[in-house]
Design a protein around this motif. Structure first.
Motif, PDB file in Angstrom:
ATOM      1  N   SER A  73      43.432  44.162 101.881  1.00  0.00           N
ATOM      2  CA  SER A  73      44.563  43.739 102.712  1.00  0.00           C
ATOM      3  C   SER A  73      45.206  42.460 102.176  1.00  0.00           C
ATOM      4  O   SER A  73      46.251  42.031 102.684  1.00  0.00           O
ATOM      5  N   HIS A  98      38.185  48.618  99.921  1.00  0.00           N
ATOM      6  CA  HIS A  98      39.137  49.237 100.834  1.00  0.00           C
ATOM      7  C   HIS A  98      38.769  49.005 102.299  1.00  0.00           C
ATOM      8  O   HIS A  98      37.608  48.875 102.661  1.00  0.00           O
ATOM      9  N   ASN A  99      39.811  48.939 103.121  1.00  0.00           N
ATOM     10  CA  ASN A  99      39.686  48.780 104.578  1.00  0.00           C
ATOM     11  C   ASN A  99      38.970  47.495 104.951  1.00  0.00           C
ATOM     12  O   ASN A  99      38.133  47.472 105.866  1.00  0.00           O
ATOM     13  N   THR A 100      39.267  46.410 104.247  1.00  0.00           N
ATOM     14  CA  THR A 100      38.658  45.117 104.571  1.00  0.00           C
ATOM     15  C   THR A 100      39.738  44.046 104.683  1.00  0.00           C
ATOM     16  O   THR A 100      40.784  44.120 104.028  1.00  0.00           O
ATOM     17  N   ASP A 105      33.764  41.614 106.293  1.00  0.00           N
ATOM     18  CA  ASP A 105      34.039  43.045 106.131  1.00  0.00           C
ATOM     19  C   ASP A 105      33.495  43.563 104.799  1.00  0.00           C
ATOM     20  O   ASP A 105      32.892  44.639 104.730  1.00  0.00           O
ATOM     21  N   SER A 109      30.352  46.309 104.015  1.00  0.00           N
ATOM     22  CA  SER A 109      30.941  47.577 103.611  1.00  0.00           C
ATOM     23  C   SER A 109      29.905  48.453 102.902  1.00  0.00           C
ATOM     24  O   SER A 109      29.342  48.051 101.880  1.00  0.00           O
TER      25      SER A 109
END
Length: 211
Positions: A73, A98-100, A105, A109
């Motif tokens: 992000s 990804h998606n952090t 996060d 993960s």
């Protein structure tokens, strides 16, 4: 350079031994730096050079490239880190997770730990604020093969009522990716069951070194 650590490891086959079964030998250790907001260029280069020197001092370990992970992000952090590592004399790979959005996060993960478990036996996690002893009794390489987790104690552990009582300071730590992944998968299943969710979720409280 930004690439997947598994793909990158394939580029370093000449530095690794092929086992009897024909499968590639795992690295003994990969140094890892996780950034949420990038440090200055000077701080980054000083730290990475220190890590490189320390982990190779009196060592016969098979050592992978230094990995720098950042939240997907925040692509600007990846760009900044890539610029900061230019012209270093050792291998550094910059990669998003990804998606952090935060360091927490990233370190919680399962994608991160699954990726690392596929290429290395241990990781040496280091935070940008880390300070190393100038003349340690034992070299860092002495600890790496012997422990699945080793890190600094912290004062939270002295208070049984603290939510951090069972945790520990992981800013400078040695970890087994295989075992961290196992713990995360178990804890995620537990929290998913408690919240009646069918998908895995992160532990709702505590920092990234608590499960």
């Amino acid at each position: 350079k930004s690439t997947n650590v598994r793909k990158h490891s394939q580029q370093l086959d000449d530095d690794r031994n092929v086992g009897v079964s024909g499968t590639m030998q795992l690295y003994n250790v990969i140094p890892v730096l996780v950034i949420e907001s990038g440090p200055s260029r000077a701080d980054m280069r000083i730290l990475l050079t220190e890590v490189y020197s320390r982990i190779r001092y009196k060592s016969n370990l098979l050592i992978g490239p230094i990995m720098i992970y950042y939240p997907d992000s925040k692509p600007e952090e990846g760009i900044k880190a890539t610029e900061q590592i230019q012209d270093l004399f050792f291998e550094v790979v910059v990669q998003p997770i990804h998606n952090t959005t935060t360091r927490r996060d990233i370190l919680l993960s399962t994608d991160l730990w699954r990726d690392l478990a596929s290429v290395t036996e241990k990781v040496f996690i280091v935070d940008i604020s880390a300070v190393f002893c100038s003349d340690p009794t034992y070299p860092l390489s002495w600890f790496i093969p012997q422990f699945d987790w080793i890190g600094a104690a912290w004062t939270f552990g002295e208070d049984p009522a603290s939510i951090h009582h069972l945790g520990g300071n992981g800013a400078v730590s040695i970890r087994s990716p295989k075992h961290v992944l196992q713990i995360l998968l178990l804890s995620q299943d537990t929290y998913s069951a408690q919240s009646n969710e069918s998908i895995s979720v992160q532990p709702p409280t505590g920092n990234e070194d608590m499960w």
